[in-house]
Design a protein around this motif. Structure first.
Motif, PDB file in Angstrom:
ATOM      1  N   ALA A  64       0.817  -1.212   0.000  1.00 55.60           N
ATOM      2  CA  ALA A  64       0.000   0.000   0.000  1.00 55.60           C
ATOM      3  C   ALA A  64       0.854   1.267   0.000  1.00 55.60           C
ATOM      4  O   ALA A  64       0.429   2.295  -0.523  1.00 55.60           O
ATOM      5  CB  ALA A  64      -0.950   0.001   1.202  1.00 55.60           C
ATOM      6  N   ASN A  65       2.082   1.195   0.566  1.00 49.52           N
ATOM      7  CA  ASN A  65       2.967   2.362   0.607  1.00 49.52           C
ATOM      8  C   ASN A  65       3.601   2.667  -0.739  1.00 49.52           C
ATOM      9  O   ASN A  65       4.020   3.796  -0.974  1.00 49.52           O
ATOM     10  CB  ASN A  65       4.106   2.162   1.611  1.00 49.52           C
ATOM     11  N   LEU A  66       3.719   1.668  -1.595  1.00 43.70           N
ATOM     12  CA  LEU A  66       4.452   1.828  -2.844  1.00 43.70           C
ATOM     13  C   LEU A  66       3.547   1.848  -4.080  1.00 43.70           C
ATOM     14  O   LEU A  66       3.955   2.318  -5.128  1.00 43.70           O
ATOM     15  CB  LEU A  66       5.480   0.695  -2.980  1.00 43.70           C
ATOM     16  N   MET A  67       2.335   1.367  -3.935  1.00 42.52           N
ATOM     17  CA  MET A  67       1.449   1.244  -5.102  1.00 42.52           C
ATOM     18  C   MET A  67       1.036   2.600  -5.673  1.00 42.52           C
ATOM     19  O   MET A  67       1.062   3.608  -4.973  1.00 42.52           O
ATOM     20  CB  MET A  67       0.202   0.448  -4.740  1.00 42.52           C
ATOM     21  N   HIS A  68       0.686   2.573  -6.953  1.00 42.27           N
ATOM     22  CA  HIS A  68       0.128   3.746  -7.623  1.00 42.27           C
ATOM     23  C   HIS A  68      -1.371   3.550  -7.795  1.00 42.27           C
ATOM     24  O   HIS A  68      -1.821   2.462  -8.128  1.00 42.27           O
ATOM     25  CB  HIS A  68       0.762   3.938  -9.008  1.00 42.27           C
ATOM     26  N   ALA A  69      -2.112   4.603  -7.553  1.00 43.44           N
ATOM     27  CA  ALA A  69      -3.565   4.556  -7.732  1.00 43.44           C
ATOM     28  C   ALA A  69      -3.990   5.922  -8.260  1.00 43.44           C
ATOM     29  O   ALA A  69      -3.343   6.923  -7.964  1.00 43.44           O
ATOM     30  CB  ALA A  69      -4.245   4.243  -6.399  1.00 43.44           C
ATOM     31  N   VAL A  86      -1.835  -9.066  -4.921  1.00 45.35           N
ATOM     32  CA  VAL A  86      -1.404  -9.130  -3.523  1.00 45.35           C
ATOM     33  C   VAL A  86      -2.314  -8.236  -2.696  1.00 45.35           C
ATOM     34  O   VAL A  86      -2.900  -7.287  -3.213  1.00 45.35           O
ATOM     35  CB  VAL A  86       0.072  -8.686  -3.351  1.00 45.35           C
ATOM     36  N   PRO A  87      -2.404  -8.495  -1.397  1.00 45.48           N
ATOM     37  CA  PRO A  87      -3.163  -7.590  -0.525  1.00 45.48           C
ATOM     38  C   PRO A  87      -2.325  -6.356  -0.197  1.00 45.48           C
ATOM     39  O   PRO A  87      -1.089  -6.403  -0.266  1.00 45.48           O
ATOM     40  CB  PRO A  87      -3.416  -8.439   0.726  1.00 45.48           C
ATOM     41  N   PRO A  88      -2.956  -5.249   0.174  1.00 43.20           N
ATOM     42  CA  PRO A  88      -2.229  -4.003   0.457  1.00 43.20           C
ATOM     43  C   PRO A  88      -1.222  -4.109   1.594  1.00 43.20           C
ATOM     44  O   PRO A  88      -0.225  -3.400   1.610  1.00 43.20           O
ATOM     45  CB  PRO A  88      -3.320  -2.995   0.811  1.00 43.20           C
ATOM     46  N   GLU A  89      -1.445  -5.014   2.545  1.00 46.18           N
ATOM     47  CA  GLU A  89      -0.581  -5.092   3.723  1.00 46.18           C
ATOM     48  C   GLU A  89       0.622  -6.030   3.557  1.00 46.18           C
ATOM     49  O   GLU A  89       1.442  -6.155   4.462  1.00 46.18           O
ATOM     50  CB  GLU A  89      -1.393  -5.500   4.959  1.00 46.18           C
ATOM     51  N   ILE A  90       0.789  -6.631   2.389  1.00 42.73           N
ATOM     52  CA  ILE A  90       1.919  -7.543   2.188  1.00 42.73           C
ATOM     53  C   ILE A  90       3.225  -6.756   2.159  1.00 42.73           C
ATOM     54  O   ILE A  90       3.282  -5.643   1.634  1.00 42.73           O
ATOM     55  CB  ILE A  90       1.733  -8.380   0.902  1.00 42.73           C
ATOM     56  N   GLU A  91       4.275  -7.330   2.751  1.00 43.45           N
ATOM     57  CA  GLU A  91       5.568  -6.640   2.798  1.00 43.45           C
ATOM     58  C   GLU A  91       6.190  -6.600   1.408  1.00 43.45           C
ATOM     59  O   GLU A  91       6.036  -7.519   0.611  1.00 43.45           O
ATOM     60  CB  GLU A  91       6.501  -7.308   3.805  1.00 43.45           C
ATOM     61  N   ILE A  92       6.909  -5.528   1.142  1.00 44.67           N
ATOM     62  CA  ILE A  92       7.442  -5.268  -0.191  1.00 44.67           C
ATOM     63  C   ILE A  92       8.457  -6.329  -0.623  1.00 44.67           C
ATOM     64  O   ILE A  92       8.615  -6.576  -1.828  1.00 44.67           O
ATOM     65  CB  ILE A  92       8.012  -3.831  -0.286  1.00 44.67           C
ATOM     66  N   GLU A  93       9.115  -6.998   0.319  1.00 42.63           N
ATOM     67  CA  GLU A  93      10.059  -8.055  -0.050  1.00 42.63           C
ATOM     68  C   GLU A  93       9.366  -9.157  -0.855  1.00 42.63           C
ATOM     69  O   GLU A  93       9.938  -9.706  -1.791  1.00 42.63           O
ATOM     70  CB  GLU A  93      10.742  -8.660   1.190  1.00 42.63           C
TER      71      GLU A  93
END
Length: 185
Positions: A67-72, A143-150
């Motif tokens: 959620a921190n990195l996604m574009h919307a 992926v769900p928004p809360e998944i870690e970026i790794e």
């Protein structure tokens, strides 16, 4: 390497909410050694300080989630759109592929390679107006928004993009290009 003073180590440990026992366990040393280092009653080896600093530094790094990195909002096309409209959107946005969504749900993707195939076939058939659905490929992974970026990084090693979904609907997209911001940002 900056050699931290005992109070700097104690302050950093407390700031991140870590106990002496947790720091000791993660660093692979005894809790009593951490206590003595923080009191200043022992002069630890550089290798021991490096272990402590590594643990504290790693613990201080913020956890980045999808959620921190996604574009919307997500630029997309419908399966009923014409190939021409997909080409125009891709050209305007400078994208090499787009997700294909039907009522906010991913059903495939359309890429430059698929469009080139459509153009080749269209030349041989007069009056043929291909639709996105005729040339779309498998959908991007979700992926769900809360998944870690790794985890997202691992998925992007095999795919061009990842769609972030919440409650069955696309909320955002992450591409390989977005990962560059983690390196330079």
């Amino acid at each position: 390497m900056h050699i931290p003073a005992p109070e700097e180590i104690r302050s950093a440990r407390r700031r991140i909410g870590m106990t002496q026992a947790e720091l000791a366990k993660r660093a692979g040393i005894s809790q009593s050694m951490i206590a003595r280092i923080e009191r200043g009653s022992v002069d630890p080896r550089v290798s021991t300080l490096r272990l402590i600093i590594d643990v504290l530094t790693t613990a201080e790094l913020p956890v980045i989630i999808a959620a921190n990195l996604m574009h919307a909002p997500v630029e997309s096309v419908s399966p009923d759109d014409s190939i021409l409209s997909a080409v125009e959107k891709m050209d305007k946005m400078a994208f090499s592929q787009l997700p294909v969504l039907k009522e906010g749900v991913p059903v495939g993707c359309i890429s430059e390679a698929a469009i080139l195939s459509a153009i080749g076939e269209q030349r041989n058939q007069k009056g043929y107006h291909p639709k996105v659905r005729d040339y779309m490929e498998a959908s991007f992974p979700t992926v769900p928004p809360e998944i870690e970026i790794e985890t997202v990084v691992g998925i992007l090693e095999q795919h061009h993009a990842v769609l972030v979904m919440k409650e069955g609907r696309v909320e955002g997209v992450i591409t390989k290009h977005d990962l560059i911001s983690l390196i330079i940002g």
